[in-house]
Design a protein around this motif. Structure first.
Motif, PDB file in Angstrom:
ATOM      1  N   GLN A 288       0.829  -1.201   0.000  1.00 14.28           N
ATOM      2  CA  GLN A 288       0.000   0.000   0.000  1.00 14.28           C
ATOM      3  C   GLN A 288       0.864   1.252   0.000  1.00 14.28           C
TER       4      GLN A 288
ATOM      5  N   GLY B 128     -12.082 -10.746   6.692  1.00 18.76           N
ATOM      6  CA  GLY B 128     -11.554 -11.744   7.619  1.00 18.76           C
ATOM      7  C   GLY B 128     -12.079 -11.544   9.016  1.00 18.76           C
TER       8      GLY B 128
ATOM      9  N   ALA C 183     -14.421  -8.116   9.609  1.00 22.15           N
ATOM     10  CA  ALA C 183     -14.277  -6.845   8.894  1.00 22.15           C
ATOM     11  C   ALA C 183     -14.143  -7.152   7.417  1.00 22.15           C
ATOM     12  N   PHE C 184     -14.520  -6.190   6.631  1.00 25.43           N
ATOM     13  CA  PHE C 184     -14.259  -6.318   5.185  1.00 25.43           C
ATOM     14  C   PHE C 184     -13.968  -4.936   4.619  1.00 25.43           C
TER      15      PHE C 184
HETATM   16  N1  DAH Z   1      -7.914  -2.741   3.709  1.00 24.48           N
HETATM   17  C1  DAH Z   1      -7.685  -3.820   2.787  1.00 24.48           C
HETATM   18  C2  DAH Z   1      -7.153  -3.273   1.483  1.00 24.48           C
HETATM   19  O1  DAH Z   1      -7.419  -2.161   1.174  1.00 24.48           O
HETATM   20  C3  DAH Z   1      -8.928  -4.582   2.527  1.00 24.48           C
HETATM   21  C4  DAH Z   1      -9.403  -5.303   3.721  1.00 24.48           C
HETATM   22  C5  DAH Z   1      -8.990  -6.597   3.971  1.00 24.48           C
HETATM   23  C6  DAH Z   1     -10.250  -4.691   4.616  1.00 24.48           C
HETATM   24  C7  DAH Z   1      -9.434  -7.293   5.047  1.00 24.48           C
HETATM   25  C8  DAH Z   1     -10.674  -5.376   5.730  1.00 24.48           C
HETATM   26  C9  DAH Z   1     -10.246  -6.694   5.937  1.00 24.48           C
HETATM   27  O2  DAH Z   1     -11.498  -4.825   6.629  1.00 24.48           O
HETATM   28  O3  DAH Z   1     -10.712  -7.354   7.034  1.00 24.48           O
HETATM   29  O4  DAH Z   1      -6.508  -3.966   0.769  1.00 24.48           O
END
Ligand code: DAH
Length: 339
Positions: free
Chosen positions: A156, A285, A306-307
């Motif tokens: 990132q 996850g 969370a996702f």
């Molecule tokens: N923040 C991660 C990304 O931008 C995506 C993500 C993955 C968010 C897993 C989450 C998680 O909340 O549980 O690649």
């Protein structure tokens, strides 16, 4: 006597026909019919006429007057008609020409997606939270179990500001909406059930990445929320979003520092040039115990999922769009197709 009147009528006729405007026509009228006009004057002289001729004189005079009035009326109508026709010709409007109206505005496809997501999650009891696009290192990385120098950070890469936070770390444009997990969980009591859509930034630019893009974060923390709930909620969210029962969705094992276990979710294009291809739409996850601790909660007591999903990706799948950069080129031929 008769001749005199006939002459008056023919003079009036000539003079009326010599003018083409209504103002001078009225002036000419008064030359004949006005107080000092020739017809009026003649009539005044009636007393000087021999008695036996008076009746005839009267008949001639009245007929002369009415003939002149008729001529005047006709000329007036004629001049008005000419004026009107002239105006109609000059000011002719072709009503068959297409109009030059302004194009109606419309809502940007990503914003349509944003609103749909909020509506769906709100309807199943999720709060909707908004957060800053300029973040500090703690919320964007460290609190999410992504320590300084951890290789996962390089996934990132982002834009840094020439400004430090209180710990001497550079402020940055958030690389994901996940920092909102930390901000929201620290300021609310469990059960925590929230989504947070917003803009995110990375140093990426190709057909499925743009330096600015949108994500929606989801977080549900309680005493008994697990990965099974994530699957149920997320698949049903997709069914509502795409308005389809049968979707091709797959969960792949993956790695994120802030979840354990972690997955990536892919969905298959049903239309468009990419039909039949998989596109990653979300990471997700079970929230890592370290992260629960950073929320200020006891990981022995609280758990959840969370996702983080890409709004551009979901929009591409919904409308069968193959290149995400279309969203940001401002081409109305593209944008106006999506309502
Ligand atoms: N923040 C991660 C990304 O931008 C995506 C993500 C993955 C968010 C897993 C989450 C998680 O909340 O549980 O690649």
């Amino acid at each position: 006597m008769k001749k005199l009147f006939e002459e008056l009528v023919s003079n009036a006729n000539i003079e009326f026909n010599n003018t083409n405007d209504l103002v001078s026509l009225e002036q000419i009228k008064s030359k004949f019919l006005g107080k000092e006009g020739s017809v009026t004057k003649l009539l005044k002289n009636i007393s000087k006429i021999k008695k036996e001729d008076r009746k005839q004189f009267g008949i001639y005079a009245n007929s002369c007057k009415s003939q002149i009035e008729n001529l005047l009326k006709n000329r007036r109508n004629h001049i008005s008609n000419v004026y009107l026709n002239d105006k109609l010709n000059k000011e002719y409007i072709d009503v068959t020409l297409p109009g030059r109206g302004f194009l109606g505005g419309s809502i940007h496809p990503i914003m349509i997606t944003w609103a749909r997501i909020e509506k769906i999650f709100h309807s199943i009891g999720f709060d909707v939270a908004d957060g800053p696009e300029i973040e500090d290192d703690w919320n964007n990385f460290t609190a999410l179990n992504n320590p300084i120098d951890h290789p996962a950070r390089s996934m990132q890469d982002t834009f840094y500001l020439d400004m430090n936070d209180n710990y001497g770390k550079k402020l940055l444009l958030r690389t994901h909406t996940s920092p909102m997990q930390v901000r929201y969980a620290k300021s609310h009591k469990p059960p925590i059930k929230v989504i947070s859509p917003g803009r995110t930034y990375r140093v990426d630019n190709d057909s499925t990445h743009s330096p600015m893009f949108h994500q929606v974060e989801g977080l549900w923390i309680s005493e008994d929320i697990s990965f099974a709930n994530l699957k149920f909620i997320y698949i049903n969210f997709l069914r509502c979003f795409f308005e389809q029962e049968n979707l091709d969705v797959r969960f792949r094992p993956s790695f994120f520092p802030f979840t354990e276990p972690s997955v990536e979710m892919d969905m298959m294009f049903k239309t468009g040039p990419n039909k039949g291809k998989w596109l990653e739409i979300s990471g997700a996850g079970q929230v890592h115990p370290n992260v629960i601790r950073n929320f200020g909660l006891d990981p022995e007591k609280y758990m959840g999922f969370a996702f983080g999903s890409g709004l551009e990706r979901l929009t591409m799948l919904r409308y069968g769009i193959s290149d995400l950069r279309n969203f940001y080129e401002g081409d109305l031929r593209f944008l106006s197709q999506i309502k």
